[in-house]
Write an enzyme that holds these catalytic residues in place. Structure first.
Site, mmCIF file in Angstrom:
data_model
loop_
_atom_site.group_PDB
_atom_site.id
_atom_site.type_symbol
_atom_site.label_atom_id
_atom_site.label_comp_id
_atom_site.label_asym_id
_atom_site.label_seq_id
_atom_site.Cartn_x
_atom_site.Cartn_y
_atom_site.Cartn_z
ATOM 1 N N ASN A 37 36.061 -26.505 -29.032
ATOM 2 C CA ASN A 37 37.329 -26.741 -27.849
ATOM 3 C C ASN A 37 38.755 -26.258 -28.900
ATOM 4 O O ASN A 37 38.659 -25.907 -30.232
ATOM 5 C CB ASN A 37 37.668 -27.922 -27.256
ATOM 6 N N HIS B 235 33.976 -25.198 -17.933
ATOM 7 C CA HIS B 235 34.430 -23.855 -18.462
ATOM 8 C C HIS B 235 33.807 -22.760 -17.637
ATOM 9 O O HIS B 235 33.601 -21.533 -17.982
ATOM 10 C CB HIS B 235 33.488 -23.742 -19.687
ATOM 11 N N TYR C 228 23.255 -28.195 -22.971
ATOM 12 C CA TYR C 228 23.773 -26.912 -22.894
ATOM 13 C C TYR C 228 22.472 -25.697 -22.630
ATOM 14 O O TYR C 228 22.666 -25.093 -21.808
ATOM 15 C CB TYR C 228 24.382 -26.442 -24.350
#
Length: 485
Positions: free
Chosen positions: A127, A54, A341
Site C-alpha cells: 500500500n 482494490h 490472495y
C-alpha cells in the site's frame, strides 16, 4: 430465526472470532482453523466479478534497475548485479471503493508491483502506507465490511467505521494516516509505496534477515486538501488514472527509489525486549533512526497497457509469489494473505489465470497442474505427475529452499491485545505533523466522527488522548465547531 451466538455457516458455534489459531503465540497459522479459512474463502467470493477490495485501479509496465549491491543479504538473481534490469508491472488502486468510485476518495492506496524475474514472478503487494488497521487476518472480512455499505441502507456508514475502530485500538496508527492529508494523495505518481509487512531476505549461506520495503517517489510527495479531493471527485472521478496515463504517454515516466530496512534476528530480539513491540506486527513501523533505509534500486514506469481489461483488470497478484532469495515472516496478516490472495484470483479470474499474458512468468514453467477452465496449453503430452524419489532429493534440486525459522509453544488462539502498546507510535506520528497538518487531521476526522453516536465519539476521543492529549483536544474542538454551525 435470530441467533445471537456466532456460528460457522454450518451452524457450529465459534469459540473465538478475535484470534487465529497458530503454532505458538508467534508461529504460523494452522490450516485446521476452519473458521478462519471459511471466513476468508467466503469473503473472497462476495463480489462478482470485480475485486472485493482494490476494485478501482490503474496500471503500467516498466522496469526495475539495481543501483546498490545487496547480495550480502539475498541470493535473489534479480539483485545479482548493479545495473541489472527486470521487467515490472505495477497496479495502483483505491481500497474500499467500487470499480466506479472516485480516485480521490479518502482511502489507502494499493501499490502492487510484479517483477518478472528469471526465477518466476515476484509480487510485492503493498500500500501507500507502512502500516494497516489490524494485525490478525481473522478480522479482515469484518473490517472491510465496515468500510463498504451498510446492509440495511446500502450507504457508507461512519457509525460502522468508528464502531470498529473505537473497539480496535490497534487501528489508531493507520487511522491517523488515513485522516491526515496522506489519505488523499494527489494521484499515484506523487505517493510512496510500501511492502508494509515484514518480509525476509536469504543469502547464499542460508542466512535470513528481516526486511521492510519502501518505494520513495522521485516526483515528490503531493497530497490533496479534503475540499479539493471532494471537488475533483465530482469534476474528474478518474483523476489519478488520467494523470498516470497521460504522464506515461507524454514520456514523463514516473520513478520511485527502492529501499529496504534490515533487521537481523539478534537485533529483533533486542528491539522487542526494549520496546515491547512485535517486529512482525503490521500496525507498527520500525524507526528509521535505528534501522536506516538502504537503497536497492529504481522502479520506472514507461509503458501503458494496450488493453486495460487484459492487463490491469486481469492482473492476479499474490504475496505468496516469491523467488529464491526472498521469503516470508511470522506476520499473521501476511500469513493470511498468502492463502487469501491466490484463492481470490482462482475465483475471480479463473483456475488457469497464470496463462494470461500479464500473469505469465517470463521464464520456463513446468508443473503437474492440469485441466480446469481456460487450460489453453495444458502441457500437451507431458506427464501430469511426479513420482516419489525413494533416494531423496538430489543436492542442488531443492527448489526455493527457504530456510525455516524456529517454532515453539502449543497450538491455540493467542490474543496479544491486552498487553499491546497501540498508542505510542500514533502519538509519535501526530507529533511529527506541522500545526497546519494537525488542523487538517482534526477537521478531516471530525467530519465523519460527527455522524456517529456520542458513546462512540467519547470512546474514540479516549483513544486519541492516550496517543497525545493534544490530539484528542484538537478533534474535540473540531467537533464542537461543526456542531456550532
Amino acid at each position: 430465526m435470530t441467533n445471537t451466538r456466532l456460528t460457522t455457516a454450518s451452524g457450529i458455534p465459534v469459540a473465538d472470532n478475535q484470534n487465529s489459531m497458530s503454532a505458538g503465540a508467534r508461529g504460523p497459522l494452522l490450516l485446521q482453523d476452519v473458521h478462519l479459512i471459511e471466513k476468508l474463502q467466503h469473503f473472497n467470493r462476495e463480489r462478482i466479478p470485480e475485486r472485493v477490495v482494490h476494485a478501482k485501479g490503474s496500471g503500467a509496465y516498466g522496469r526495475f534497475t539495481v543501483t546498490q549491491d545487496i547480495t550480502r543479504y539475498t541470493k535473489a538473481r534479480l539483485f545479482s548485479a548493479v545495473g541489472k534490469t527486470t521487467e515490472t508491472f505495477v497496479r495502483f488502486s483505491t481500497v474500499g471503493g467500487e470499480k466506479g468510485s472516485a480516485d480521490t476518495e479518502r482511502d489507502p492506496r494499493g501499490f502492487a508491483i510484479r517483477f518478472y524475474t528469471e526465477d518466476g514472478n515476484w509480487d510485492l503487494t503493498g500500500n501507500n502506507t507502512p502500516t494497516f488497521f489490524i494485525k490478525d487476518p481473522i478480522k479482515f472480512p469484518d473490517f472491510i465490511h465496515t468500510q463498504k455499505r451498510c446492509p440495511f441502507s446500502n450507504l457508507k456508514s461512519p457509525q460502522m467505521m468508528f464502531d470498529f475502530w473505537a473497539n480496535t485500538p490497534e487501528s489508531l496508527h493507520q487511522v491517523t494516516i488515513l485522516f491526515s492529508n496522506r489519505g488523499t494523495p494527489d494521484g499515484y505518481r506523487h505517493m510512496d509505496g510500501f511492502g508494509s509487512h515484514t518480509f525476509s531476505l536469504i543469502n547464499e549461506a542460508g542466512e535470513r534477515v528481516w526486511v521492510k520495503w519502501h518505494f520513495k517517489t522521485q516526483q515528490g510527495i503531493k497530497n490533496l486538501k479534503a475540499r479539493d479531493a471532494v471537488r475533483i471527485a465530482g469534476e474528474d472521478p478518474d483523476y489519478a488514472q488520467r494523470d498516470l496515463f497521460q504522464a506515461i504517454e507524454s514520456g514523463r515516466f514516473p520513478r520511485w527509489t527502492a529501499y529496504v530496512q534490515v533487521m537481523d534476528d539478534a537485533q529483533r530480539l533486542d528491539w522487542e525486549r526494549r520496546t515491547g513491540w512485535d517486529a512482525f506486527d503490521l500496525t507498527k513501523v520500525w524507526p528509521q533512526g535505528e534501522f536506516p533505509r538502504l537503497e536497492v534500486g529504481v522502479l520506472e514506469l514507461d509503458r501503458n497497457p494496450d488493453n486495460y481489461h487484459a492487463d490491469v483488470e486481469q492482473a492476479a497478484f499474490s504475496p505468496g509469489h516469491v523467488v529464491p532469495g526472498l521469503g516470508f515472516s511470522p506476520d499473521k496478516m501476511l500469513q493470511g494473505r498468502l492463502f487469501a490472495y491466490h484463492d481470490a484470483q482462482l475465483y475471480r479470474v479463473g483456475t488457469n489465470h497464470q496463462y494470461l499474458p500479464v500473469n505469465r512468468p517470463r521464464c520456463p514453467v513446468q508443473h503437474q497442474q492440469r485441466d480446469g477452465a481456460m487450460a489453453v496449453e495444458n502441457f500437451g503430452r507431458a506427464q501430469n505427475y511426479q513420482p516419489v524419489d525413494a533416494a531423496g532429493v538430489p543436492d542442488g534440486d531443492h527448489g526455493h529452499g527457504e530456510p525455516g525459522w524456529a517454532l515453539n509453544g502449543t497450538s491455540g488462539r493467542f490474543d496479544p491485545r491486552p498487553a499491546a502498546d497501540d498508542y505510542t507510535q500514533p502519538g509519535n506520528l501526530f507529533r511529527l505533523l506541522s500545526a497546519e497538518e494537525r488542523q487538517d487531521l482534526f477537521d478531516n476526522m471530525a467530519g465523519p466522527l460527527s455522524q456517529v453516536d456520542a458513546t462512540l465519539q467519547d470512546r474514540w476521543l479516549g483513544h486519541l488522548a492516550k496517543a497525545d492529549p493534544a490530539y484528542a483536544e484538537g478533534v474535540a474542538a473540531a467537533l464542537r465547531a461543526r456542531s456550532a454551525r
